[in-house]
Write a protein that holds these residues in place. Structure first.
Motif, short mmCIF file in Angstrom:
data_model
loop_
_atom_site.label_atom_id
_atom_site.label_comp_id
_atom_site.label_asym_id
_atom_site.label_seq_id
_atom_site.Cartn_x
_atom_site.Cartn_y
_atom_site.Cartn_z
N SER A 8 0.81 -1.23 0.00
CA SER A 8 0.00 0.00 0.00
C SER A 8 0.84 1.27 0.00
O SER A 8 1.97 1.31 0.49
CB SER A 8 -0.94 0.01 1.20
OG SER A 8 -0.20 0.12 2.40
N HIS A 9 0.24 2.30 -0.54
CA HIS A 9 0.85 3.62 -0.62
C HIS A 9 1.26 4.13 0.77
O HIS A 9 2.36 4.63 0.94
CB HIS A 9 -0.14 4.58 -1.28
CG HIS A 9 0.36 5.96 -1.43
ND1 HIS A 9 1.21 6.32 -2.45
CD2 HIS A 9 0.16 7.08 -0.69
CE1 HIS A 9 1.50 7.61 -2.34
NE2 HIS A 9 0.89 8.08 -1.28
N ILE A 10 0.37 3.99 1.75
CA ILE A 10 0.71 4.54 3.07
C ILE A 10 1.88 3.80 3.71
O ILE A 10 2.60 4.38 4.51
CB ILE A 10 -0.50 4.57 4.04
CG1 ILE A 10 -0.99 3.17 4.37
CG2 ILE A 10 -1.61 5.42 3.50
CD1 ILE A 10 -1.96 3.12 5.52
N ARG A 11 2.07 2.55 3.35
CA ARG A 11 3.18 1.78 3.92
C ARG A 11 4.50 2.06 3.21
O ARG A 11 5.55 2.17 3.83
CB ARG A 11 2.89 0.29 3.86
CG ARG A 11 4.00 -0.54 4.48
CD ARG A 11 3.58 -1.98 4.71
NE ARG A 11 4.70 -2.72 5.24
CZ ARG A 11 5.49 -3.52 4.53
NH1 ARG A 11 5.25 -3.73 3.25
NH2 ARG A 11 6.50 -4.13 5.09
N CYS A 15 6.49 7.63 4.41
CA CYS A 15 7.65 7.98 5.25
C CYS A 15 7.32 8.18 6.72
O CYS A 15 7.78 9.12 7.36
CB CYS A 15 8.33 9.24 4.71
SG CYS A 15 8.87 9.08 3.01
N GLY A 16 6.49 7.31 7.28
CA GLY A 16 6.18 7.40 8.70
C GLY A 16 5.08 8.38 9.06
O GLY A 16 4.85 8.64 10.24
N ALA A 17 4.41 8.95 8.08
CA ALA A 17 3.37 9.94 8.36
C ALA A 17 2.24 9.36 9.22
O ALA A 17 1.71 10.05 10.09
CB ALA A 17 2.80 10.50 7.06
N VAL A 18 1.88 8.12 8.99
CA VAL A 18 0.80 7.51 9.77
C VAL A 18 1.17 7.48 11.25
O VAL A 18 0.39 7.90 12.10
CB VAL A 18 0.47 6.09 9.26
CG1 VAL A 18 -0.52 5.39 10.18
CG2 VAL A 18 -0.07 6.15 7.84
N ALA A 19 2.36 7.02 11.56
CA ALA A 19 2.81 6.98 12.95
C ALA A 19 2.89 8.39 13.54
O ALA A 19 2.48 8.63 14.68
CB ALA A 19 4.16 6.28 13.06
N PHE A 20 3.39 9.33 12.76
CA PHE A 20 3.53 10.71 13.23
C PHE A 20 2.18 11.32 13.59
O PHE A 20 2.01 11.88 14.66
CB PHE A 20 4.24 11.55 12.17
CG PHE A 20 4.41 12.98 12.56
CD1 PHE A 20 5.43 13.36 13.41
CD2 PHE A 20 3.56 13.96 12.07
CE1 PHE A 20 5.59 14.69 13.78
CE2 PHE A 20 3.70 15.29 12.43
CZ PHE A 20 4.73 15.66 13.29
N TYR A 21 1.21 11.21 12.68
CA TYR A 21 -0.08 11.86 12.89
C TYR A 21 -1.03 11.07 13.79
O TYR A 21 -2.05 11.60 14.22
CB TYR A 21 -0.75 12.16 11.55
CG TYR A 21 -0.10 13.34 10.85
CD1 TYR A 21 -0.25 14.63 11.33
CD2 TYR A 21 0.69 13.13 9.73
CE1 TYR A 21 0.37 15.69 10.72
CE2 TYR A 21 1.31 14.20 9.10
CZ TYR A 21 1.15 15.48 9.61
OH TYR A 21 1.77 16.54 9.00
N SER A 22 -0.71 9.82 14.07
CA SER A 22 -1.60 9.01 14.91
C SER A 22 -1.08 8.84 16.33
O SER A 22 -1.67 8.13 17.12
CB SER A 22 -1.79 7.63 14.28
OG SER A 22 -0.58 6.91 14.35
N GLY A 23 0.04 9.43 16.63
CA GLY A 23 0.60 9.26 17.96
C GLY A 23 1.36 7.95 18.10
O GLY A 23 1.51 7.44 19.20
#
Length: 104
Positions: A8-11, A15-23
């Motif tokens: 997937s695109h998010i993976r 570049c870690g945006a999911v972890a950054f914005y989700s805490g």
């Protein structure tokens, strides 16, 4: 935890945006043919995560992210989306649809 296809695109590209914005929520990659999350893979992952839900410091499943069209250029059918969303909602997950894969 955020469930997504291993390609997937998010993976691969966020570049870690999911972890950054989700805490700090980790991405949990799932398999499936043609870039599509397989419902049975999601069910297995949710079953494996269930015992950890009571642990105070464990990542709890929270989201299923799907990409339409997939990075492989395939499309989920309405029936596939319905089944995946029903399974995710049954386990209290939100569903995110990533899309707009436009050629340059």
């Amino acid at each position: 935890a955020v469930f997504c296809h291993r390609l997937s695109h998010i993976r691969l590209w966020q570049c870690g945006a999911v972890a950054f914005y989700s805490g700090g929520a980790p991405l949990q990659p799932l398999g499936g043919e043609d870039g599509k999350v397989c419902a049975s893979e999601l069910a297995r992952a949710l079953q494996s995560a269930a015992p950890l839900a009571a642990a105070p410091y464990a990542h709890r499943p929270s989201l299923l992210s799907l990409t339409q069209p997939t990075e492989a250029g395939t499309l989920y059918t309405g029936a596939e989306l319905k089944a995946l969303c029903a399974l995710a909602h049954k386990h209290g997950l939100l569903v995110h649809m990533d899309g707009a894969r436009l050629p340059n």
